[in-house]
Design an enzyme around this catalytic site. Structure first.
Site, PDB file in Angstrom:
ATOM      1  N   ARG A   1       0.508  -1.061  -0.034  1.00  0.00           N
ATOM      2  CA  ARG A   1       0.751  -0.049  -0.131  1.00  0.00           C
ATOM      3  C   ARG A   1       0.880   1.018  -0.172  1.00  0.00           C
ATOM      4  O   ARG A   1       0.863   2.401   0.501  1.00  0.00           O
ATOM      5  CB  ARG A   1      -1.424   0.272   0.962  1.00  0.00           C
ATOM      6  CG  ARG A   1      -2.191  -0.740   1.411  1.00  0.00           C
ATOM      7  CD  ARG A   1      -2.146  -1.250   0.106  1.00  0.00           C
ATOM      8  NE  ARG A   1      -3.396  -2.424  -0.278  1.00  0.00           N
ATOM      9  CZ  ARG A   1      -2.897  -3.619  -0.975  1.00  0.00           C
ATOM     10  NH1 ARG A   1      -2.235  -3.734  -1.694  1.00  0.00           N
ATOM     11  NH2 ARG A   1      -4.048  -4.806  -0.803  1.00  0.00           N
ATOM     12  N   GLU A  49      -4.486   3.599   6.143  1.00  0.00           N
ATOM     13  CA  GLU A  49      -4.596   3.384   4.673  1.00  0.00           C
ATOM     14  C   GLU A  49      -5.356   4.607   3.936  1.00  0.00           C
ATOM     15  O   GLU A  49      -5.200   5.589   3.073  1.00  0.00           O
ATOM     16  CB  GLU A  49      -5.480   2.331   4.277  1.00  0.00           C
ATOM     17  CG  GLU A  49      -4.748   2.003   3.192  1.00  0.00           C
ATOM     18  CD  GLU A  49      -5.943   0.471   2.643  1.00  0.00           C
ATOM     19  OE1 GLU A  49      -6.294   0.658   1.391  1.00  0.00           O
ATOM     20  OE2 GLU A  49      -5.230   0.075   3.672  1.00  0.00           O
ATOM     21  N   SER A  74     -11.209   0.620   3.212  1.00  0.00           N
ATOM     22  CA  SER A  74      -9.871   0.347   3.548  1.00  0.00           C
ATOM     23  C   SER A  74      -9.397   1.464   5.185  1.00  0.00           C
ATOM     24  O   SER A  74      -8.833   2.122   4.355  1.00  0.00           O
ATOM     25  CB  SER A  74      -9.323  -0.635   4.176  1.00  0.00           C
ATOM     26  OG  SER A  74     -10.296  -2.135   3.255  1.00  0.00           O
TER      27      SER A  74
END
Length: 317
Positions: free
Chosen positions: A179, A297, A227
């Site tokens: 990520r 995130e 998320s």
């Protein structure tokens, strides 16, 4: 009145002429998935790549530049975003197929890329149908879901830097990790070439349908940013959040989703501060109960609203 609104008229007068559109004090809440947050001091929607590169080459160096896609994994703070916000819309959404390669503009929706690959019998990109947002955002965070991620399919990315110079970035240049992308934030992605592989069109379509069903069964789909926290090594963020007793936790108009507790939702009237403060409270409780510091995130950008108390971090970053 916030600082963004007070300085808007001065900034737009300093910007170079464009063929696209410059808008002072443009509201952003309506274009974010959270439906919260303040305005852009100036919003720039370039007509095409030449317009974008020309603007960057001529814009004053002291003007902050921020790029927004469809803001699916983003929280804009209530005071808004100072400087120029660039949205790559029309002119950056084309998708083309050449053999096993898919060329997509940075503004192309990940879902549309997956569906185009399906229509041409190319497998390996089905996971993109489960990634909300655009190709530009997927590049910026090495987006992934359902067993796939961008680093596994990227051939190269195209971009422009702060001086308007055009770049072609190979996988080694992108520095993808979980990520994360190592390319500086001052570099703006404008498109990507992805590699698929020949596959059975019916099997590809079935996989995309399977991903859609799984998302519908496990994730909320309204007024959320996807998320919230990355999964810590060897564990899952949702499990730690649930174990800390945070499922359904509320703060102002923000709530931890009952359906999937790694999602925060705007129940209707949440401010960006409500959402960020709730996220930090979740981090605090998880750290207190498990010793694990969750990492955001969702990107949080912009300034707090004048007069708002700062959001206190709930755990080490």
């Amino acid at each position: 009145m916030n600082a963004v609104a007070r300085t808007t008229s001065h900034l737009i007068d300093r910007l170079p002429p464009v063929r696209g559109r410059l808008t002072a004090g443009a509201p952003l809440a309506s274009v974010t998935w959270f439906r919260a947050g303040g305005p852009a001091e100036v919003l720039f929607r370039p007509a095409d790549l030449d317009d974008l590169a020309g603007f960057l080459a001529a814009a004053p160096e002291d003007v902050p530049i921020t790029v927004l896609g469809v803001a699916s994994n983003l929280l804009v703070r209530d005071g808004g975003i100072p400087g120029v916000v660039i949205r790559l819309l029309r002119g950056f959404t084309d998708i083309a197929i050449e053999g096993d390669y898919v060329m997509a503009g940075a503004g192309a929706l990940d879902l549309n890329v997956a569906l185009t690959a399906r229509d041409h019998g190319l497998a390996g990109l089905e996971f993109l149908s489960g990634v909300p947002g655009t190709i530009g955002g997927a590049l910026r965070m090495n987006a992934g879901a359902y067993g796939g991620e961008v680093k596994n399919v990227i051939v190269h990315a195209d971009a422009v830097d702060r001086r308007g110079q055009r770049l072609r970035l190979l996988p080694a240049d992108l520095g993808f990790t979980y990520r994360h992308c190592a390319v500086p934030g001052s570099v703006i992605f404008t498109g990507a070439t992805l590699r698929g592989q020949p596959g059975d069109q019916n099997a590809i379509a079935a996989r995309i349908s399977e991903i859609d069903r799984a998302r519908g069964e496990s994730q909320p789909r309204s007024r959320t940013g996807g998320s919230t926290f990355t999964n810590p090594p060897g564990d899952s963020a949702w499990r730690l959040i649930d174990a800390a007793g945070c499922r359904g936790l509320r703060m102002g108009g923000a709530q931890v989703s009952e359906k999937h507790c790694n999602f925060l939702i705007n129940t209707g009237e949440a401010t960006a501060r409500d959402i960020e403060a709730l996220g930090e409270e979740v981090r605090r409780r998880v750290y207190q109960t498990s010793g694990v510091a969750l990492h955001w995130e969702i990107m949080r950008i912009g300034a707090p609203r004048a007069g708002d108390a700062p959001v206190v971090p709930g755990a080490p970053s």
